[in-house]
Every structure is written in C-alpha cells, then in structure tokens.
Design a protein around this motif. Structure first.
Motif, mmCIF file in Angstrom:
data_model
loop_
_atom_site.group_PDB
_atom_site.id
_atom_site.type_symbol
_atom_site.label_atom_id
_atom_site.label_comp_id
_atom_site.label_asym_id
_atom_site.label_seq_id
_atom_site.Cartn_x
_atom_site.Cartn_y
_atom_site.Cartn_z
ATOM 1 N N LEU A 125 -1.496 -4.749 0.651
ATOM 2 C CA LEU A 125 -2.148 -5.476 1.749
ATOM 3 C C LEU A 125 -2.436 -6.944 1.438
ATOM 4 C CD1 LEU A 125 -4.703 -2.839 3.139
ATOM 5 C CD2 LEU A 125 -2.348 -3.275 3.840
ATOM 6 N N THR A 126 -1.771 -7.509 0.421
ATOM 7 C CA THR A 126 -1.992 -8.913 0.065
ATOM 8 C C THR A 126 -0.791 -9.739 0.495
ATOM 9 O OG1 THR A 126 -3.280 -8.215 -1.861
ATOM 10 C CG2 THR A 126 -2.531 -10.503 -1.822
ATOM 11 N N ASP A 127 -0.979 -10.570 1.533
ATOM 12 C CA ASP A 127 0.098 -11.449 1.992
ATOM 13 C C ASP A 127 0.250 -12.633 1.030
ATOM 14 O OD1 ASP A 127 0.525 -9.828 4.110
ATOM 15 O OD2 ASP A 127 -0.324 -11.171 5.645
ATOM 16 N N ILE A 173 6.608 -5.502 4.585
ATOM 17 C CA ILE A 173 6.185 -4.144 4.230
ATOM 18 C C ILE A 173 5.322 -3.571 5.350
ATOM 19 C CG2 ILE A 173 5.126 -2.712 2.440
ATOM 20 C CD1 ILE A 173 5.360 -5.164 0.559
ATOM 21 N N LEU A 174 5.651 -2.362 5.780
ATOM 22 C CA LEU A 174 4.862 -1.651 6.786
ATOM 23 C C LEU A 174 3.986 -0.615 6.082
ATOM 24 C CD1 LEU A 174 7.553 -0.991 9.555
ATOM 25 C CD2 LEU A 174 6.040 -2.964 9.291
ATOM 26 N N HIS A 175 2.725 -0.501 6.545
ATOM 27 C CA HIS A 175 1.827 0.481 5.927
ATOM 28 C C HIS A 175 1.100 1.250 7.028
ATOM 29 C CE1 HIS A 175 -2.127 -1.482 6.732
ATOM 30 N NE2 HIS A 175 -1.350 -2.548 6.895
ATOM 31 N N ASN A 176 0.746 2.470 6.708
ATOM 32 C CA ASN A 176 -0.076 3.303 7.582
ATOM 33 C C ASN A 176 -1.353 3.604 6.820
ATOM 34 O OD1 ASN A 176 -1.259 5.202 9.217
ATOM 35 N ND2 ASN A 176 0.628 6.351 9.614
ATOM 36 N N LYS A 177 -2.393 2.848 7.130
ATOM 37 C CA LYS A 177 -3.676 2.935 6.421
ATOM 38 C C LYS A 177 -3.459 2.643 4.936
ATOM 39 C CE LYS A 177 -5.550 6.018 9.904
ATOM 40 N NZ LYS A 177 -5.967 7.379 10.239
ATOM 41 N N ASP A 178 -3.586 3.663 4.068
ATOM 42 C CA ASP A 178 -3.514 3.400 2.619
ATOM 43 C C ASP A 178 -2.190 3.825 2.000
ATOM 44 O OD1 ASP A 178 -3.851 6.070 3.008
ATOM 45 O OD2 ASP A 178 -5.542 6.320 1.629
ATOM 46 N N VAL A 214 2.241 3.196 1.818
ATOM 47 C CA VAL A 214 3.418 2.367 2.113
ATOM 48 C C VAL A 214 4.413 3.214 2.904
ATOM 49 C CG1 VAL A 214 5.333 1.049 1.134
ATOM 50 C CG2 VAL A 214 3.082 1.015 0.016
ATOM 51 N N ILE A 215 4.891 2.681 4.029
ATOM 52 C CA ILE A 215 5.806 3.431 4.904
ATOM 53 C C ILE A 215 7.227 2.877 4.857
ATOM 54 C CG2 ILE A 215 6.251 4.188 7.278
ATOM 55 C CD1 ILE A 215 3.754 5.450 5.972
ATOM 56 N N GLU A 216 7.345 1.570 4.848
ATOM 57 C CA GLU A 216 8.690 0.974 4.905
ATOM 58 C C GLU A 216 8.664 -0.396 4.258
ATOM 59 O OE1 GLU A 216 11.698 -0.629 8.385
ATOM 60 O OE2 GLU A 216 10.469 1.122 8.852
ATOM 61 N N ILE A 217 9.783 -0.771 3.646
ATOM 62 C CA ILE A 217 9.896 -2.108 3.067
ATOM 63 C C ILE A 217 11.308 -2.640 3.301
ATOM 64 C CG2 ILE A 217 10.424 -1.128 0.781
ATOM 65 C CD1 ILE A 217 9.155 -3.713 -0.414
ATOM 66 N N THR A 218 11.397 -3.903 3.679
ATOM 67 C CA THR A 218 12.700 -4.566 3.813
ATOM 68 C C THR A 218 12.624 -5.893 3.074
ATOM 69 O OG1 THR A 218 12.005 -5.581 5.908
ATOM 70 C CG2 THR A 218 13.285 -3.541 6.050
ATOM 71 N N VAL A 219 13.775 -6.366 2.647
ATOM 72 C CA VAL A 219 13.826 -7.661 1.972
ATOM 73 C C VAL A 219 14.964 -8.474 2.578
ATOM 74 C CG1 VAL A 219 15.342 -6.837 0.115
ATOM 75 C CG2 VAL A 219 13.879 -8.831 -0.271
ATOM 76 N N TRP A 278 2.590 -8.145 5.262
ATOM 77 C CA TRP A 278 2.186 -6.746 5.503
ATOM 78 C C TRP A 278 1.918 -6.540 6.996
ATOM 79 C CZ3 TRP A 278 1.831 -2.741 1.988
ATOM 80 C CH2 TRP A 278 2.005 -3.080 0.645
ATOM 81 N N LYS A 279 2.395 -5.416 7.517
ATOM 82 C CA LYS A 279 2.138 -5.066 8.922
ATOM 83 C C LYS A 279 1.770 -3.591 9.015
ATOM 84 C CE LYS A 279 5.493 -8.432 10.694
ATOM 85 N NZ LYS A 279 6.817 -8.599 11.338
ATOM 86 N N GLU A 280 0.955 -3.277 10.033
ATOM 87 C CA GLU A 280 0.531 -1.877 10.238
ATOM 88 C C GLU A 280 1.555 -1.159 11.115
ATOM 89 O OE1 GLU A 280 -2.991 0.936 10.044
ATOM 90 O OE2 GLU A 280 -3.471 -1.173 10.222
ATOM 91 N N THR A 281 1.723 0.156 10.867
ATOM 92 C CA THR A 281 2.625 0.983 11.669
ATOM 93 C C THR A 281 1.994 2.348 11.911
ATOM 94 O OG1 THR A 281 4.828 1.958 11.779
ATOM 95 C CG2 THR A 281 3.847 1.833 9.610
ATOM 96 N N ASP A 282 2.459 3.032 12.975
ATOM 97 C CA ASP A 282 1.945 4.377 13.273
ATOM 98 C C ASP A 282 2.812 5.483 12.651
ATOM 99 O OD1 ASP A 282 -0.083 3.298 14.796
ATOM 100 O OD2 ASP A 282 1.142 3.246 16.625
#
Length: 592
Positions: A93-95, A163-168, A170-175, A201-205
């Motif tokens: 969660l650190t941009d 990087i996409l995260h759902n609360k705590d 990691v869900i997805e990462i792209t570079v 970092w972005k939130e996802t469902d």
C-alpha cells in the motif's frame, strides 16, 4: 535395512514438499500497510527460446542491497527457476513515484551485453507474492531504417508497477516500461544508468481465491474453445467412422470365417485350411527377444499409469498456471512410485513367456526408458552448463534425483519384479503351439512392417494433431494451457483409435497367414510416437521462431524422449488390444 528405509522416506518427503496442495493459489499471505512484500527476479532470456534462460544478475543490473536467493523445491529447480531478491522495494500500500532503485555505470562490455539481449527480444520474469510478471529489457528502433547497422537499441530504465489489492491481500500485479525513459545502447561507450521505478496501488473487489483466474482464462476464450471443440468433434468423427468401419468389416468377415471353418470341420476334415485358422498352431508362438518385449510392456504400462495419475492431478486442479515446478515434481515422484508396476508387469509376462533370466529382464526394464532419458539429460545438461543457463541443474539437485532413483525407483522395481516372478501366472493360449513354425508366404510390400506402421500411426495422429499445437505452444512457448478436461477426452480418443487400428491390422496380418504378430502389433501401436516426432520438425520450422544450438538441442532432445515414451505406452495399448482380440477369435473355433 532400517537405515535404508529411513533414507528412502526422507528423500520422498523432501521431494513431495515441492508438490503443492490443490488450488491453494500459491501463498495465502495477509499484509499490513508499509510491510515489505518481497519481489523476486526469476530469469532473463530470449522470448522465442523458452529453454534458454539465464539468472537475472547474470546481466549487469544493479542492486542497492545484498542479493538473497530464495529456497526452491525440486520441481522449481527442474523448471529452471532461480529466484533472487529484485532491486525494487514494493512495500504494501505504499505508492512511489520515479524512485531510484540503484545507479550503475555500464562499461563498454556491459553495454554490448545489454544491446545483444535487446536485439534478441530478451524478457525478464519476476514474482510478487507468487504472482508472475514479465517485461522486455528494451526495444529496437527500426523505424525508417532499411539497413540493420542503422538500428537504434534502447534499454528501459523505468518500470511502472500497478498493483491491485483486496483489503490486506495482493490480487494482481502488472508491470510496464516507461517509453520515455530510455538508455541508448547503440554505441560501444560507457553510460550511466539510474534504474527507477514507480508503484501504484489500487483497490479491487476480486476475491483472493480468484486471483489466478486471469491466467487460466486465457486458454478458455471463446475462439480458443471453438477450436478445441472442433478438435474433439474431428477426433470423435474419426473414432466413430473407424469403429463403425472396423466393427462392420471385422464382424462380417469373422462371422463368415466362423461359419466357413465350422462347415469345413463338418464336411471334410482333410480339406486344406486357409486364412487365420491355418496358423492356429503358430499364432501363440512366443516372440523373438522375449526379454526385451516384456521389458517394453513393463515400461509402457508404467508410463500409461504415470499419464493417468498426471491427468487425475490436473483435473483436480493441482497444475494451475505458474504453480512453479508442480508438474516436474509430480512427474519425478509418480515415476519413482510406479516403477514397481513396470517390474511386476515385465517379470510376470516374461515368466508367462517361459523366460528364465529374470534379473536381466529387470535390468532391461529399468533402463529401457531411463537409459535414453539419462543419456539425453547428460548431453543437454552439459550444453546448458556451457551456456551458463538456468536449465543446468545444480549438483545438489542431481544428487537428490540420483537418491530418488537409487532408494525409491530401483528397490520398487526389484520388489515388483520379485512379485511378478512369484505370481507364476501361465500364458492363456486357446490353441496348442506346434513344435516347428510354419513358413510365412511371400507378402506384398504394403504388408511389411514399415508400411503397416505408417498406416497404423496416421489415424491416431490425425485425431490429436489440432490439440498438439496448443500443447507445443504451451510447453515450448508462452501460451497457457489449462483445458485438461478436453485434453483428457482427446487422450481417451487416442487410446481407442490406437487399439482399434492395431486390432484391424493384426487381423489382416493373420488372414495373410503371417503369424509373427507380437512385435508387429507393438510397433504399429507405438508408431504414433514417430508421427508426433515428425510433427516436431514441422512445428520447429513452420510454427515457432526458436533458434540457436541450445534451444534446438533441448527441443529435439527432450521431444525425442517424450515421443519415445509415447511409443512405449501406445505400443503396449496396441499389443494388449491385439492379444485380447487374437485370444477371442481363436477361442471361438476348435483348434486341434
């Protein structure tokens, strides 16, 4: 004995540690804001040569902290994975915006090395919380330049991680690479490089359990599924036509044969016999080189069992995409554990053929598939060492594989052999074998072994060739293959077609009064393996961009071993089907 048993258990436990649990989606880590989530750099290599990969820091990348190696399971090492800590810090969660990871002054030699890599489309692979990411090292500017000497070569120095995260979790990462942050590598001169990175970092469902779905769904897209179903329909039509044709022909011909032979027995006992009944005293004469024949059946049965177990694991979800090394671990462990099946099958069948030198038979069984595989591995591993590629196995891994062979595979092979020898099963022959073999009448060229093998291999191959492209593109490329249910259906179709075509050719061989059907049925059944190897030549030249000695030798070397395995497995299927058929028809007539 207790010490040996303890060692055996230890080796198996160590090996099985590499086999993951079903669909656990790699790791199940929960993170706190600001927590360091390690990013691992795996390997670097030319995009079109999947076997030719190198360690990340074999190239002159820099790192601000000491490089740490990640411990890996057996399957990961066999897969060529060599994970080390990457120079980028992606805290949870650190941009970060255009932060410098490290600085390096590249020498002329290092610039030349990077330029050569960029010109061959080298890519890198990394893992973040067990999620894979890829990117290219640089780009070649060919726009408006006809002469290759005028091309411009650039290194990407700025990576953007999203990087996409759902609360705590990691869900997805792209570079992606920043197209404006480039280092010119065209000239052989020293250059200063600031390796930078941005983290967003972005939130996802998307739930954590479904984070691997995006990788598996790529092979299930509608247009891909249509092709797979077309492949299955094509195969099923082939099977139905072949089965119907063979059933009609064989049932009608056999019915006529049975009526004719029954009539002959009632009318004139001294009438000269013709056709397959004529050779009833020779059809169950044991084949030449029976020890080799029994060993081939044992190895084929083991490989068939191995394939079934691999399919079971695939269907229950063990081999989800980028589950590093799971397939290799499963292959090593299951092959070791099923060697008892090879020993039992070979020794018991060798005993049925009245063979006496069962120790030689077991040695032959143990080395029939492993021998060529070992020779191929030694050559290819030497090539990989010369190239300093990650495909070269470390000494420790070779020792582990040797221990598995010495403490698991060999003892189980011997135990299976002893059980097979002591089974004392007798060969079930409906007809007595005469003392002297009948002479085989002259046969036309198309009834010889090689033309028959060509006929036998073509139909099963035609039933699977569409699916073969997708498997090759997955194993020798970057396409993902996850439709194991369709692959299993195609495999069953392959077995059915192989069995039917071998039975048909065996009948026509016996009808021509050629009683040496044992080896012929095995060779005809296994001939599909030769067609698959011929497809390798086509795929290499027409459907892939592979090049270089290492990639070429790996492709043709390991495909030769796989096709040889198919040859043994399908040869066993062909012989077993033919043996069942021959016993059935000779049991249906009176044999003096």
């Amino acid at each position: 004995m207790e010490r040996i048993r303890a060692c055996l258990v230890t080796v198996l436990v160590l090996t099985l540690c590499g086999l993951p649990h079903v669909r656990s989606s790699a790791s199940d880590h929960r993170f706190k804001a600001g927590e360091d989530v390690p990013l691992y750099a795996n390997k670097v290599g030319p995009f079109h040569n999947p076997s030719e990969t190198y360690r990340y820091f074999d190239f002159p990348f820099c790192s601000s902290a000491p490089v740490k190696e990640k411990k890996e399971a057996l399957g990961e090492v066999l897969n060529g994975d060599r994970l080390v800590s990457a120079p980028y810090k992606l805290d949870f969660l650190t941009d970060k915006e255009a932060e410098i990871a490290c600085k390096k002054k590249l020498t002329k030699e290092e610039v030349a090395k990077f330029r050569a890599a960029v010109s061959k489309d080298y890519y890198f692979q990394m893992y973040y919380d067990d999620l894979p990411i890829w990117g290219f090292l640089g780009k070649v500017d060919k726009e408006g330049k006809a002469d290759p000497s005028e091309y411009k070569y650039y290194l990407f120095k700025h990576l953007v991680f999203e990087i996409l995260h759902n609360k705590d979790r990691v869900i997805e990462i792209t570079v992606r690479s920043d197209p404006n942050a480039l280092v010119d590598l065209t000239e052989d001169e020293e250059v200063n490089v600031d390796f930078m990175y941005t983290v967003k970092w972005k939130e996802t469902d998307t739930p954590f359990e479904k984070r691997m779905d995006k990788y598996s769904q790529s092979s299930s897209l509608p247009h891909h599924l249509e092709i797979h179903w077309f492949s299955i329909i094509n195969s099923c039509v082939t099977v139905l036509l072949l089965t119907g044709f063979l059933a009609t022909i064989l049932m009608r011909v056999l019915k006529n044969d049975f009526v004719k032979y029954a009539h002959d027995e009632e009318s004139a006992d001294d009438q000269e016999e013709t056709g397959w009944k004529y050779i009833h005293g020779d059809v169950f004469r044991y084949p030449k080189h029976k020890s080799l024949f029994a060993a081939a059946l044992g190895s084929g049965t083991q490989l068939f069992t191995l394939t079934i177990f691999i399919f079971i694991l695939a269907l229950v979800g063990v081999f989800y995409p980028y589950n590093r090394g799971a397939l290799f671990t499963a292959l090593v462990v299951i092959y070791a554990l099923t060697s008892g099946i090879a020993g039992y099958t070979a020794a018991s069948f060798y005993g049925q053929l009245e063979g006496t030198n069962w120790v030689r038979n077991l040695l032959l069984t143990g080395s029939l598939f492993c021998g060529p595989l070992f020779v191929t591995f030694c050559f290819l591993n030497t090539v990989a060492i010369a190239y300093k590629a990650t495909a070269a196995l470390p000494f420790g891994t070779i020792v582990v594989i040797f221990l598995i062979w010495a403490l698991v595979t060999s003892p189980l092979l011997v135990l299976g052999g002893i059980a097979g020898k002591n089974s004392k099963a007798e060969f079930q022959a409906p007809c007595r074998t005469t003392k002297y073999p009948r002479e085989i009448p002259p046969l036309p060229w198309y009834r010889k072994t090689l033309p028959q093998m060509a006929m036998a291999g073509f139909l099963p191959f035609s039933a699977i060739y569409i699916e073969l492209y997708y498997i090759f593109a997955s194993v020798w490329g970057h396409r993902i293959y996850t439709i194991y249910s369709i692959l299993f259906i195609v495999f069953i179709i392959l077995l059915i077609v192989t069995a039917f075509i071998t039975v048909a050719l065996t009948y026509f061989q016996l009808a021509a009064e050629d009683h040496e059907w044992w080896w012929r049925s095995f060779l005809c059944g296994g001939s599909t393996g030769l067609f698959i190897y011929a497809y390798c030549l086509y795929y290499y030249n027409a459907r892939s961009d592979m090049s270089g000695f290492m990639q070429t030798s790996f492709f043709f070397g390991y495909m030769a071993c796989i096709c040889y395995g198919f040859f043994l497995m399908l040869g066993t299927i062909g012989f077993r089907a033919s043996l069942f058929f021959v016993r059935h028809i000779y049991r249906s007539i009176k044999c003096e």
